[in-house]
Design a protein around this motif. Structure first.
Motif, short mmCIF file in Angstrom:
data_model
loop_
_atom_site.label_atom_id
_atom_site.label_comp_id
_atom_site.label_asym_id
_atom_site.label_seq_id
_atom_site.Cartn_x
_atom_site.Cartn_y
_atom_site.Cartn_z
N THR A 197 0.84 -1.20 0.00
CA THR A 197 0.00 0.00 0.00
C THR A 197 0.87 1.25 0.00
OG1 THR A 197 -1.76 -1.16 1.17
CG2 THR A 197 -1.78 1.24 1.32
N THR A 223 -5.12 -3.35 4.56
CA THR A 223 -5.86 -3.61 3.32
C THR A 223 -6.71 -4.87 3.52
OG1 THR A 223 -3.94 -2.76 2.14
CG2 THR A 223 -5.58 -3.94 0.83
N ASP A 263 -5.93 -1.94 -2.90
CA ASP A 263 -5.70 -0.53 -3.20
C ASP A 263 -5.64 -0.46 -4.71
OD1 ASP A 263 -4.81 0.35 -0.40
OD2 ASP A 263 -3.28 -1.14 -0.89
N VAL A 305 -2.59 -6.02 -3.36
CA VAL A 305 -3.45 -7.04 -2.71
C VAL A 305 -3.33 -6.92 -1.19
CG1 VAL A 305 -3.13 -8.63 -4.65
CG2 VAL A 305 -1.61 -8.80 -2.66
MG LIG Z 1 -1.93 -2.91 2.13
#
Ligand SMILES: [Mg+2]
Ligand SMILES: Nc1nc2c(ncn2[C@@H]2O[C@H](COP(=O)(O)OP(=O)(O)OP(=O)(O)O)[C@@H](O)[C@H]2O)c(=O)[nH]1
Length: 468
Positions: A26, A54, A58, A79
């Motif tokens: 991310t 996450t 994203d 992912v």
């Molecule tokens: Mg992430």
């Protein structure tokens, strides 16, 4: 696999950022988003847990000019790394055109790298993708930590090609652009081999193309400079933060670094919630797009009407103009008069409308100030006794009007008046701005069509005269 639409000349390319939990996937995308020049920055969307891990993906889109003038739409997808989201990672790899593996250099996270790397290969094979053939870039992130696995050791476990791994400190921006540039070049090289239509022109190399693309996306920032520029907090420095949808995942361990969501049911529920939220956002974006398209169609129509003035008489042009602005505003009736030094002149309305306020001395007195206003004004009878009395004189159930002066830089050319019935929605501020734009399209050609000597300057008081 890249989608190529020859008709619209659009190529869609998907690059997946894969890797172990908390490795910095991310962060890579957020840094790219933050470093991109304002005009190139697409909206980044993150779907996270309340703890900002996450849980779905994203997504960072970029649109650039691709090979042979194609419009290259890049989708960078990161992912979720937590163990429970293996199915999501598998789904994300479907149709991938390139993969970046973000490894965690922290010495105590070494095993997680190996597990994630092996899982990635399995998923790729399941999708019929050869892990040794897909364009690939390896990044060893978190090189700033005090205890890191040696590069040589990481190479032994993770590197399966001669291509060297990128060392990165993603939260400071270091190595982030270099990794992106490499995966872009490798992906373009692969696509130009697979699709003749994308073959590089003039013997250009994909590496050169990727370098130019990076310059167009991030400006003339060398990767080293980008690293320095990125040391400040993301949001403070760059203002525009990604759109983040945060969803509670019940059964998720708190914010512990090894926290995982424990229940597949809870994950499914969180995904359903994220989908509902995304659908809502999509509906808003679609509505905004439809509004923008309608506005563009109005503007085109206005330009065509204004352009026809030398072929049509003024009365016909004014009637077409009135129809255009009335439809755009959703008004029930509309009328128009030129504004001259002697007052309102040549009052015209849409067929069957009569001319309402412009016909009566009281109405013309009321409209006098509005004709000199800087832009369109909404007047509601419920808040204005004088207007209430004036509108009450007719048979129609009118409850409001919008005055729309047509002005050039030097003079007020005319006044359009749009009337609204009781239940009609009144124009929003954005719709008024749009009406003002339409008025400016009509003002200059109409100014040329009426004699300038009797015209009233923009700031002069308007003398009332009998309308003919
Ligand atoms: Mg992430
Ligand atoms: N020290 C250090 N911290 C980093 C670096 N890159 C990212 N981080 C931090 O590591 C944490 C995890 O980063 P993320 O980018 O969320 O990791 P991720 O791979 O997306 O994690 P999941 O989505 O949960 O798989 C964050 O607190 C980051 O700020 C780095 O190079 N060095």
């Amino acid at each position: 696999m890249a989608e190529i639409d020859q008709a619209t000349r659009i190529i869609r390319v998907k690059i997946v950022y894969y890797g172990p939990p908390l490795g910095g996937k991310t962060t890579n995308l957020r840094r790219l988003h933050a470093l991109a020049v304002d005009t190139r920055r697409g909206e980044m969307i993150s779907i996270n847990s309340l703890q900002d891990r996450t849980i779905l993906f994203d997504l960072l889109p970029f649109t650039v000019v691709g090979p042979r003038g194609f419009n290259l739409r890049l989708q960078l997808l990161a992912v979720p790394g937590q163990a429970l989201y293996s199915a999501t990672r598998r789904a994300a790899l479907r149709g991938a055109d390139g993969v970046v593996f973000v490894a965690n250099s922290a010495i105590d996270r070494w095993q997680e790298n190996l597990i994630s790397y092996s899982e990635m290969k399995t998923h790729l094979i399941d999708h019929g993708i050869d892990p040794t053939a897909i364009p690939f870039a390896l990044q060893y992130n978190k090189r700033d930590l005090p205890l890191v696995t040696e590069v040589g050791v990481m190479d032994l476990g993770l590197r399966s090609s001669p291509q060297t791994a990128f060392q990165a400190v993603a939260n400071k921006g270091e190595g982030v652009i270099a990794t992106f540039e490499a995966i872009l070049a490798r992906t373009l090289r692969d696509l130009s081999r697979k699709f003749r239509v994308l073959a590089m022109e003039d013997g250009r190399r994909p590496e050169q193309f990727a370098q130019e693309t990076v310059t167009s996306l991030f400006g003339r920032v060398s990767p080293a400079e980008a690293g320095t520029a990125g040391t400040e907090p993301l949001v403070e420095r760059f203002g525009e933060s990604p759109l983040t949808i945060r969803v509670a995942v019940s059964g998720a361990a708190g914010d512990g670094s090894r926290g995982v969501a424990r229940s597949p049911g809870a994950v499914a529920e969180a995904y359903a919630e994220a989908c509902t939220e995304l659908a809502g956002r999509l509906a808003t974006v679609t509505a905004e797009r439809d509004e923008a398209q309608a506005g563009l169609a109005d503007a085109r129509r206005a330009l065509a009407i204004a352009g026809d003035l030398d072929r049509q008489d003024v009365t016909m042009t004014v009637k077409r103009m009135l129809a255009c602005v009335a439809e755009s505003a959703g008004a029930a009736h509309a009328s128009f008069a030129f504004v001259t030094a002697d007052g309102f002149d040549r009052v015209m309305g849409l067929p069957g409308d009569g001319n309402l306020l412009l016909e009566s001395p009281g109405g013309r007195r009321y409209l006098q100030a509005l004709a000199q206003a800087d832009g369109p004004c909404v007047q509601e009878a419920a808040c204005d006794l004088e207007l209430f009395a004036l509108l009450g004189e007719g048979e129609r159930q009118l409850s409001a009007l919008v005055s729309l002066p047509l002005r050039t830089t030097s003079r007020t050319v005319g006044l359009a008046v749009l009337y609204f019935l009781d239940d009609d929605p009144l124009p929003t501020p954005a719709a008024l701005e749009h009406l003002e734009l339409l008025a400016s399209v009509f003002a200059a050609p109409l100014a040329m069509a009426v004699p300038a000597e009797s015209a009233v300057p923009s700031d002069a008081p308007l003398v009332l005269a009998q309308a003919n």
